[in-house]
Design a protein around this motif. Structure first.
Motif, PDB file in Angstrom:
ATOM      1  N   GLU A 155       0.826  -1.217   0.000  1.00  0.00           N
ATOM      2  CA  GLU A 155       0.000   0.000   0.000  1.00  0.00           C
ATOM      3  C   GLU A 155       0.858   1.263   0.000  1.00  0.00           C
ATOM      4  O   GLU A 155       0.405   2.325  -0.414  1.00  0.00           O
ATOM      5  N   ILE A 156       2.118   1.145   0.428  1.00  0.00           N
ATOM      6  CA  ILE A 156       2.998   2.311   0.419  1.00  0.00           C
ATOM      7  C   ILE A 156       3.219   2.783  -1.016  1.00  0.00           C
ATOM      8  O   ILE A 156       3.226   3.981  -1.303  1.00  0.00           O
ATOM      9  N   GLY A 170       1.159   2.418  -3.454  1.00  0.00           N
ATOM     10  CA  GLY A 170      -0.076   3.060  -3.894  1.00  0.00           C
ATOM     11  C   GLY A 170      -0.184   4.482  -3.385  1.00  0.00           C
ATOM     12  O   GLY A 170      -0.575   5.399  -4.111  1.00  0.00           O
ATOM     13  N   LEU A 171       0.178   4.656  -2.109  1.00  0.00           N
ATOM     14  CA  LEU A 171       0.184   5.997  -1.521  1.00  0.00           C
ATOM     15  C   LEU A 171       1.144   6.909  -2.280  1.00  0.00           C
ATOM     16  O   LEU A 171       0.804   8.032  -2.653  1.00  0.00           O
ATOM     17  N   LEU A 199       0.521  10.420  -4.459  1.00  0.00           N
ATOM     18  CA  LEU A 199       1.193  11.693  -4.164  1.00  0.00           C
ATOM     19  C   LEU A 199       1.973  12.198  -5.374  1.00  0.00           C
ATOM     20  O   LEU A 199       1.888  13.382  -5.732  1.00  0.00           O
ATOM     21  N   ALA A 236      -3.084  19.622   5.663  1.00  0.00           N
ATOM     22  CA  ALA A 236      -4.028  18.955   6.561  1.00  0.00           C
ATOM     23  C   ALA A 236      -4.323  17.555   6.058  1.00  0.00           C
ATOM     24  O   ALA A 236      -4.364  16.591   6.831  1.00  0.00           O
ATOM     25  N   ALA A 237      -4.510  17.437   4.756  1.00  0.00           N
ATOM     26  CA  ALA A 237      -4.818  16.131   4.190  1.00  0.00           C
ATOM     27  C   ALA A 237      -3.655  15.173   4.420  1.00  0.00           C
ATOM     28  O   ALA A 237      -3.837  14.025   4.811  1.00  0.00           O
ATOM     29  N   LEU A 284      -3.711  14.053   7.913  1.00  0.00           N
ATOM     30  CA  LEU A 284      -4.843  13.151   8.165  1.00  0.00           C
ATOM     31  C   LEU A 284      -4.557  11.772   7.593  1.00  0.00           C
ATOM     32  O   LEU A 284      -4.845  10.760   8.207  1.00  0.00           O
ATOM     33  N   VAL A 285      -4.009  11.766   6.389  1.00  0.00           N
ATOM     34  CA  VAL A 285      -3.873  10.501   5.684  1.00  0.00           C
ATOM     35  C   VAL A 285      -2.622   9.781   6.156  1.00  0.00           C
ATOM     36  O   VAL A 285      -1.553   9.907   5.578  1.00  0.00           O
ATOM     37  N   ALA A 286      -2.788   9.055   7.238  1.00  0.00           N
ATOM     38  CA  ALA A 286      -1.776   8.095   7.662  1.00  0.00           C
ATOM     39  C   ALA A 286      -0.420   8.701   7.973  1.00  0.00           C
ATOM     40  O   ALA A 286       0.577   7.998   7.992  1.00  0.00           O
ATOM     41  N   TRP A 297       5.877   8.170   7.942  1.00  0.00           N
ATOM     42  CA  TRP A 297       6.355   6.838   7.576  1.00  0.00           C
ATOM     43  C   TRP A 297       7.378   6.873   6.458  1.00  0.00           C
ATOM     44  O   TRP A 297       8.227   6.014   6.358  1.00  0.00           O
ATOM     45  N   ARG A 309      10.447   7.481   8.201  1.00  0.00           N
ATOM     46  CA  ARG A 309      10.767   6.303   8.986  1.00  0.00           C
ATOM     47  C   ARG A 309      11.268   5.165   8.090  1.00  0.00           C
ATOM     48  O   ARG A 309      12.268   4.524   8.366  1.00  0.00           O
TER      49      ARG A 309
END
Lengths: 311, 688
Positions: free
Chosen positions: B300-301, B303-304, B308, B359-360, B363-365, B370, B373
């Motif tokens: 999923e990373i 996909g994120l 972006l 803000a988004a 909010l989004v994870a 990460w 990290r």
């Protein structure tokens, strides 16, 4: 405003589809069955109200499935944290409005084409929820979460009333208010709308915020039907919503459409699966038949000689 | 057509009319970051894996570019892959056509599908988005209807499989020359031929193009035919790579393909766009996915990150091209573009936008957190002295199913006890192609052990053999591969064992007489279809009084399972018992019975105790059949480490795994035991 041919065609299709179960197994026309069928389609209907507004301004939003599940998860987490239900509702609707605002700002002010902007936010939100929860469901919700603690027998009619009230409010907004007329104006011709003193970016933003809020509301309607929250829900939800709106006669080119058509579109597409089950048709055919109905509805519209201003 | 108002060097303007250089920068960044952080990123092996992964989506991208450049769109490309796969298999094995002829028929089908879109769009004036939304359902639906979802065709001759699995001259993947040929042909057509100019002209302004003598309708139909052909070809390559033709081929490929095209600078309004830009866009997305896999990040990373990158690149691109506004009218949007003074951004608006984006992002994870990290952890593993710890890579069928989420808990526990590095990654949606790519990434990375619960055993066995040849120890768990492709199979229960236990439970609940109905995940699911076969066989053999009423899919979604269960109960009054065989379906069906207050229909199925505990106690579910999934994950990691270190060898008859104690080993299978039947009597002893 315009002739009601599209609505009549949809009504005809709904009647034909609605007659079929009479030749199948009895039990389709029972109060319980129709109420449940309606309840199942409430989330699509509520979201489709907002989607109609967004498509009228000639934009589109394919992130609603992701916003839907993220708002549902937020509702669950805030309820789990012990917030009273009114606050849970407020938080969820606020989050929905915020997601809508982000989409709207990307489209109206950063001027990213809406299909791309919402493709991006769709990917971010969907993968974000998977990453945050690892696919685990949200469980151990307080007893007041399911049906808002009203109990099923009281809550179900209330949900249906609220959804219909939203449709009525939407119809009134689109027809009778300056916001509604501005949506049509901006969808028809942005430059002309600008020249008569409207502010297109603000109106596009308003449409997206409205859609985000309604998607959050749809999430509340959907997820409070259960005692737990599935974090994998809402896959393909955006296509259900968009299909219902365009089958309902709202033009993706903008400036044309109404909520009565959208309501009929939701009813028509929402019936197919259940009707096929009552006719004992193999479910392997369901998707193909759905595709055919979408195409037939759209093609019949042009066969009626409706004028499409393409160029 | 465009007038540049900026002082860019002409070569840049000529080759990168749509700010493709932004993508080059992004790509260079990706490559340098992954080159530094992910070992084995810079290997020919990895480069060729990339080509294999990218070829099918790449063909969709090549086909979509001319269509989007006309101002249209085609949402049905991935559904056409599924239809092409099924038609190819059907024509070859059912109709008995020679495979060459079947290939031609399939390509013709793709062209016909494209022509169908073109005709509806040009003759009936239906917007492309709606036409292809309809055919998105229609093509996939036809593929499922023709095969019932479960039928699949395999046993293709080697020469055909080589298209997807073979290597030219011993090292170049066969897809590369094919893809290069299609790319070159289309590039010449789009950038050096009349058709390309006509496509660009009509994308900018359809009416103007018509006045200039362009046969708009004919050009449009051709663009869609090209797209249909490319989609069918992608379907063929997919079949050749997986070795199996099934209705789910290419499921979910349309969005990444469209994302790559628009990322590559093709304007969704039409007019602007280059084929090499689309290729760059595709590379950006594929390299990102591949690099993150090699760095051991979950799916999923990627996909994120893709979302972006898409937003950032398009915003940069927009601000770049804003200086060079061109008048465009598209089929998608009739409104004329605004004159520059209509829409200029004020500082306050920029601030607002930035704030909203920020803000988004928060909010989004906590995406920034990460990213930092993960980069830091990757860098740390590089700077730390080479650890002598075992690296065990485990892939579930899907990372989002509650069943596998509980398996992971056990695997994590075992990894802590044994002090090994555990990599856990699988497809988000249960896509066999994605699982192949994940395993390929691990081979490149050079892990010690790969343990797989396989989505499609036929498809992945060749990849597992490749891993064995590289000295990686291969095990399977949950669902097996071909026996020579792995050393051990951690067997929780056979399909027969699961099927007959479910059938016995169903028959017991219905007192051996009456109809039963099955709710499955999807009609194309390999495992579920094996269980259904076993249920039917057991019912026929041991419970002659039971007859099957219907099988309904719930798409792995609880909401849909609830609807389906309710419909089945009402439309098939003879059904006395429901058997729900995927973990979200049992709670869904239970909620349906509960809300209908229906005590006459009994419910059993395959799900996890945590999801069903309350329903069991309330009496809406009579029993669930499963094994201790947590122990399954635990045992898989223990067996992986032992097989690697030689403490578990062929011929052993027992194996002791940590807290599980000694377990039986039968030749090359480690047995977890029989499926458990959870009822109110024992469910509270289990917490997973």
């Amino acid at each position: 405003m315009k002739s009601a041919q599209r609505e009549l065609a949809l009504l005809g299709a709904i009647l034909v589809l609605g007659l079929l179960p009479l030749f199948g197994v009895p039990g389709f026309y029972t109060v319980a069955n129709l109420r449940n069928l309606a309840l199942d389609n409430v989330p699509v209907l509520v979201t489709a109200i907002g989607m109609t507004a967004v498509i009228i301004v000639a934009e589109i939003d394919i992130s609603v499935g992701s916003v839907f599940v993220v708002c549902g998860a937020l509702a669950g987490l805030t309820a789990q944290a012990g917030l009273p239900m009114p606050l849970v509702v407020a938080t969820t609707l606020g989050a929905g409005a915020l997601f809508g605002a982000v989409n709207g700002l990307l489209v109206a002010w950063a001027r990213v084409p809406s299909i791309i902007a919402t493709l991006g936010t769709m990917a971010i939100l969907r993968n974000g929820i998977i990453h945050a929860t690892g696919g685990a469901w949200i469980q151990n919700l307080p007893p007041g979460f399911q049906w808002f603690g009203l109990g099923q027998n009281l809550a179900q009619p209330v949900y249906l009333m609220l959804a219909l009230a939203l449709v009525v409010a939407g119809v009134w907004t689109l027809r009778q208010t300056s916001l509604g007329r501005s949506l049509y104006a901006v969808g028809c011709d942005r430059v002309a709308a600008r020249r008569v003193g409207l502010n297109p970016p603000a109106i596009i933003l308003a449409a997206f915020v409205l859609l985000g809020t309604l998607t959050a509301m749809a999430a509340l309607f959907n997820f409070t039907r259960y005692p737990t929250i599935e974090t994998n829900a809402g896959v393909g939800f955006e296509l259900q919503v968009i299909a219902a709106v365009v089958v309902g006669g709202t033009a993706v080119t903008g400036g044309r459409g109404n909520l009565l058509g959208t309501l009929l579109g939701v009813v028509l597409l929402g019936m197919i699966g259940t009707v096929l089950t009552f006719l004992h048709i193999n479910p392997a055919w369901a998707q193909a038949i759905e595709g055919l109905i979408i195409l037939a509805a759209v093609v019949s519209d042009t066969a009626f000689g409706r004028d499409h201003a393409h160029d | 057509m465009t007038e540049t108002a900026t002082a860019r060097p002409p070569w840049l303007a000529r080759w990168c009319p749509n700010a493709e250089w932004v993508l080059l920068v992004v790509l260079a960044l990706e490559i340098s970051v992954f080159g530094l952080t992910a070992p084995h990123f810079f290997t020919t092996n990895n480069a060729f894996d990339l080509v294999r992964q990218a070829a099918e989506i790449g063909l969709l991208v090549l086909g979509l570019t001319p269509v989007i450049k006309t101002g249209g769109i085609d949402l049905s490309v991935a559904s056409m892959m599924g239809l092409a796969a099924v038609v190819l298999g059907g024509a070859w094995s059912v109709l008995g056509l020679p495979l060459g002829a079947a290939l031609v028929v399939t390509l013709l089908l793709g062209a016909a599908g494209g022509a169908f879109h073109g005709l509806l769009i040009t003759r009936l004036r239906v917007p492309p988005l709606i036409v292809t939304l309809g055919t998105f359902s229609l093509y996939r639906g036809l593929a499922e209807a023709m095969t019932g979802g479960y039928a699949s065709y395999s046993g293709f001759p080697t020469w055909f499989l080589n298209l997807g699995q073979g290597r030219v001259a011993g090292w170049v993947p066969a897809q590369l020359p094919l893809f290069a040929a299609v790319f070159a042909g289309l590039w010449l057509m789009l950038h050096r031929a009349k058709l390309g100019r006509e496509i660009a002209a009509l994308g900018f302004n359809a009416a103007g193009a018509r006045f200039a003598g362009v046969r708009v309708n004919r050009v449009l139909v051709r663009a869609y035919v090209i797209c249909g052909l490319c989609s069918a070809l992608a379907g063929l390559i997919y079949v050749a790579r997986i070795g199996q033709a099934k209705a789910d081929a290419g499921f979910g490929y349309e969005l990444p393909a469209i994302a790559a095209v628009v990322l590559g600078g093709t304007s969704i309004m039409g007019g602007r766009g280059t084929l090499h830009g689309s290729l760059l866009g595709l590379l950006c997305l594929v390299v990102l996915q591949n690099g993150l896999r090699l760095a051991g990040e979950p799916e999923e990373i990627a996909g994120l990150g893709a979302g972006l990158i898409l937003l950032v690149a398009i915003i940069l691109n927009q601000s770049w091209t804003r200086m060079r506004r061109t008048r465009q009218i598209s089929l998608l949007r009739p409104s004329t573009p605004l004159a520059p003074e209509e829409f200029h951004m004020k500082n306050s608006q920029i601030a607002l936008l930035v704030a909203a984006m920020f803000a988004a992002a928060l909010l989004v994870a906590g995406s920034n957190w990460w990213l930092v990290r993960s980069l830091r952890s990757v860098a740390a593993t590089r700077t730390a002295p080479a650890p002598a710890k075992l690296t065990i890579a485990v892939t579930p069928k899907t990372t989002t199913d509650p069943y596998f989420v509980t398996c992971k808990e056990g695997a994590d526990e075992a990894a802590r006890e044994l002090d090994v590095n555990l990599l856990w990654n699988g497809p988000i949606t249960g896509d066999p192609a994605a699982q192949n790519e994940i395993v390929n990434g691990w081979i490149t990375k050079g892990v010690d052990v790969i343990a797989g619960a396989l989505v499609n055993p036929a498809a992945i066995s060749s990849v597992l053999r490749k891993a064995q040849n590289q000295g990686i120890t291969v095990l399977t768990w949950d669902s097996d591969a071909e026996p020579d492709a792995r050393e051990f199979f951690v067997n929780q229960a056979t399909a027969e064992g699961i099927g007959s236990t479910l059938a016995d439970e169903g028959a017991r609940l219905a007192d051996g007489q009456g109809q039963y109905a099955i709710i499955t995940a999807t009609l194309t699911d390999t495992n579920q279809n094996e269980w259904i076969k076993a249920i039917k066989a057991r019912m026929a053999a041991a419970h002659p009084g039971m007859t099957l009423a219907t099988i309904h899919p719930c798409d792995g979604q609880r909401d849909k399972a609830m609807t389906e269960a309710r419909n089945i109960v009402q439309a098939y009054p003879g059904v006395k018992v429901l058997i729900a065989i995927c973990s979200p379906a049992v709670p869904g069906a239970a909620e349906a019975l509960k809300q209908a207050d229906n005590h006459n229909v009994k419910l059993t199925g395959l799900s996890t105790p945590n999801l069903c505990r309350d329903y069991l106690h309330e009496g809406w579910v009579q029993s669930i059949v499963l094994w201790n999934t947590r122990d399954l994950g635990y045992l898989t990691v223990y067996a992986s480490a032992a097989a690697r270190e030689g403490r578990l060898k062929r011929g052993d008859t027992s194996f002791t795994a940590g807290r599980l104690g000694p377990l039986k080993v039968d030749r090359d299978q480690i047995l977890l035991g029989q499926p458990l039947v959870f009822t109110t009597a024992n469910i509270d002893q289990f917490h997973f």
